[in-house]
Write an enzyme that holds these catalytic residues in place. Sequence first.
Site, short mmCIF file in Angstrom:
data_model
loop_
_atom_site.label_atom_id
_atom_site.label_comp_id
_atom_site.label_asym_id
_atom_site.label_seq_id
_atom_site.Cartn_x
_atom_site.Cartn_y
_atom_site.Cartn_z
N PHE A 35 0.81 -1.23 0.00
CA PHE A 35 0.00 0.00 0.00
C PHE A 35 0.84 1.27 0.00
O PHE A 35 0.34 2.34 -0.33
CB PHE A 35 -0.94 0.02 1.22
CG PHE A 35 -0.27 0.41 2.51
CD1 PHE A 35 -0.04 1.74 2.81
CD2 PHE A 35 0.16 -0.56 3.41
CE1 PHE A 35 0.61 2.11 3.99
CE2 PHE A 35 0.81 -0.20 4.59
CZ PHE A 35 1.04 1.14 4.86
N GLU A 67 8.71 -3.88 13.21
CA GLU A 67 8.46 -2.82 12.23
C GLU A 67 7.09 -2.22 12.58
O GLU A 67 6.05 -2.83 12.32
CB GLU A 67 8.43 -3.39 10.81
CG GLU A 67 8.17 -2.31 9.77
CD GLU A 67 8.00 -2.84 8.35
OE1 GLU A 67 7.33 -3.87 8.15
OE2 GLU A 67 8.51 -2.19 7.43
N GLU A 105 -4.97 -3.86 -2.42
CA GLU A 105 -6.41 -3.60 -2.40
C GLU A 105 -6.72 -2.31 -1.64
O GLU A 105 -7.82 -1.76 -1.78
CB GLU A 105 -7.17 -4.79 -1.78
CG GLU A 105 -6.84 -5.10 -0.32
CD GLU A 105 -5.60 -5.98 -0.12
OE1 GLU A 105 -4.70 -5.94 -0.99
OE2 GLU A 105 -5.52 -6.68 0.90
N LYS A 123 -0.89 -7.04 -9.59
CA LYS A 123 -1.95 -6.96 -8.57
C LYS A 123 -1.58 -5.86 -7.58
O LYS A 123 -0.71 -6.03 -6.74
CB LYS A 123 -2.10 -8.29 -7.81
CG LYS A 123 -3.41 -8.27 -6.99
CD LYS A 123 -3.42 -9.21 -5.82
CE LYS A 123 -2.78 -8.67 -4.58
NZ LYS A 123 -3.38 -7.46 -3.99
N CYS A 137 9.30 2.23 3.20
CA CYS A 137 10.18 1.10 3.56
C CYS A 137 11.57 1.61 3.90
O CYS A 137 12.34 0.93 4.56
CB CYS A 137 10.25 0.09 2.42
SG CYS A 137 10.82 0.84 0.90
P1 NAD Z 1 1.19 -6.83 2.95
O1 NAD Z 1 2.19 -7.91 3.12
O2 NAD Z 1 0.05 -6.75 3.88
O3 NAD Z 1 0.56 -6.88 1.47
C1 NAD Z 1 1.37 -6.77 0.32
C2 NAD Z 1 0.63 -7.36 -0.88
O4 NAD Z 1 0.53 -8.77 -0.71
C3 NAD Z 1 -0.80 -6.85 -1.06
O5 NAD Z 1 -1.03 -6.64 -2.44
C4 NAD Z 1 -1.65 -8.01 -0.55
O6 NAD Z 1 -2.93 -8.08 -1.15
C5 NAD Z 1 -0.81 -9.21 -0.97
N1 NAD Z 1 -1.00 -10.44 -0.20
C6 NAD Z 1 -1.46 -10.58 1.07
N2 NAD Z 1 -1.46 -11.89 1.41
C7 NAD Z 1 -0.98 -12.58 0.35
C8 NAD Z 1 -0.74 -13.96 0.10
N3 NAD Z 1 -0.97 -14.90 1.01
N4 NAD Z 1 -0.26 -14.31 -1.10
C9 NAD Z 1 0.01 -13.38 -2.04
N5 NAD Z 1 -0.20 -12.06 -1.86
C10 NAD Z 1 -0.68 -11.66 -0.68
O7 NAD Z 1 2.05 -5.46 2.97
P2 NAD Z 1 1.51 -3.96 3.07
O8 NAD Z 1 1.03 -3.70 4.45
O9 NAD Z 1 0.62 -3.64 1.92
O10 NAD Z 1 2.86 -3.15 2.82
C11 NAD Z 1 3.72 -2.68 3.83
C12 NAD Z 1 4.95 -3.54 3.92
O11 NAD Z 1 5.69 -3.49 2.69
C13 NAD Z 1 5.92 -3.07 5.00
O12 NAD Z 1 6.40 -4.19 5.69
C14 NAD Z 1 7.04 -2.41 4.21
O13 NAD Z 1 8.30 -2.41 4.85
C15 NAD Z 1 7.07 -3.28 2.99
N6 NAD Z 1 7.74 -2.64 1.89
C16 NAD Z 1 9.03 -3.03 1.64
C17 NAD Z 1 9.74 -2.44 0.62
C18 NAD Z 1 11.15 -2.87 0.37
O14 NAD Z 1 11.77 -2.36 -0.56
N7 NAD Z 1 11.72 -3.78 1.14
C19 NAD Z 1 9.15 -1.44 -0.17
C20 NAD Z 1 7.83 -1.05 0.13
C21 NAD Z 1 7.14 -1.67 1.16
#
Ligand code: NAD
Length: 492
Positions: free
Chosen positions: A151, A390, A178, A175, A283
Amino acid sequence: MNVPVLKNYTGGKWTAPENHGLLDVERPSTADVIGRVPLSTAAEAGRAIAAARAAFPEWSAVPVSRRCELLRRLADRIRDRSRELAETISRENGKSLPDAEAEVKRSLENAEVACAMPVLQQGDKLHGASPDIDGEVLRVPLGVFGMIAPFNFPLMVPFWFFPYALAAGNTCVVKPSEQVPLCMARVAEFMDTIGFPPGVFNLVHGDGRAGQALLESPDIAGISFVGTSGVGRIVAERCARTGKRFQVFGGAKNHLVAMPDAKMDDMIRNMITSCYGCAGQRCMASSAIVAVGDDVHEEVCGRFVAASREVRVADPLDPEVAGEAMVMGPVISAKAKSFILDMIRTGIDEGATLALDGRNLAVPGCERGHFLGPTVFTGVKPGMKIHRTEIFGPVVVILKADSLDEAIRIINGHEYGNGASIYTQNGYYARRFKLEAQVGMIGINVGIPAPVAQLPFGGMRASLMADTKTQGKAAVNFFTDLKIISERYWRE
Ligand code: NAD
């Protein structure tokens, strides 16, 4: 207000959601519903994958210069619509307009770098590798790539991947999260009108179930995932089991090290933007400060808390603040806010000192928004839950170290290794830090060391499960495979 219902973009067609439920997309500043996103089923995701698979043979045979010509059209469109996209990002994610504009700029930069694919995708040749045999290395596309985005960067994260994948001759299914699907829905509209053949670019909305369908499909060659490390581990395991290549960008807890010779005024200003930009939901946001030595620790605690108090918290689209660089908007959702409030309670229970309390902050006119003020804990010890976790919000922990060695040990003892920065004018400290801190991206007097698109981006340890990072040449490595040819012709 007219609330749009989003559609998937599959095989060059817009497909209305099947009757499996729609999720409200909320504007985090006000909790108003600004869209409805389909929760696509595995069957709907499957149709997008099938379209991408069908489009692959023809697309991979299109000359790379032509593929890049189409991408340049996309880049032009992004440039023309950058203000509109920034406003959409700000509305759906809650980050300030300057932050959203910076996100659009980095997305565009990635599209432009991918347009260098005619150079980046070149192979190698070795004449006379063996007697009368020449060796040749081709860089070839693999097929369909799935991309699953978080997100916090609704536009930039997809742009870390799909322009490179398409320029290299692959097709894709994206994808979006959401929680923030609107700006990529707009990009799909651009893709629809600039001449890409149907099925090359597909957009499937939905939650983890749609993501899971990408992981399970035998027709997907690789997955680019960005999100929490917990979900990332599931993604990595599933990809390994189903024979896909993967790159999983996971969570982070980025440290800032304050050395005794740091330029204090510049450092504090820089720390504030690093910790509170995007409400601490980058991030690369820093959320742990390590001050080296008693005097520095005391000064940093006092000055950082004072500067944190001055951070303006507001609806980022309020015209009064819209142009201001350091405005802190809301966190993404009521659920995220409730988790952050839990973590603040945990910090108090663990015995850390709550030096600045951002709870109970009200933004007039936005009473239903998910706002929190800057929050600072001092007296934090490595290993406390508020240091290990985090928190992903505007909560900063300050730790003390007696030496640079100890500061580096604190960083290297942490599960995550995305980024870390040191504030110093001393080359010896800086050199040791860049060599010894086990993180993927290092800043020297740069609080958000997020590299430009021409350089690789990615962390280490739990922050990146992959063999290769993204952006620039690293992305080309992920989205191409090497084919090695040994070639001989007998004498006539
Ligand atoms: P999230 O893990 O909740 O969701 C990420 C994506 O995964 C969403 O599109 C979600 O619908 C999908 N998803 C959820 N369950 C899944 C499953 N079982 N199988 C496949 N897809 C699934 O993460 P978030 O809260 O949207 O994002 C924040 C996180 O992203 C933080 O931890 C942040 O540090 C990380 N992030 C990391 C970087 C990096 O470069 N390391 C960059 C941006 C964000």
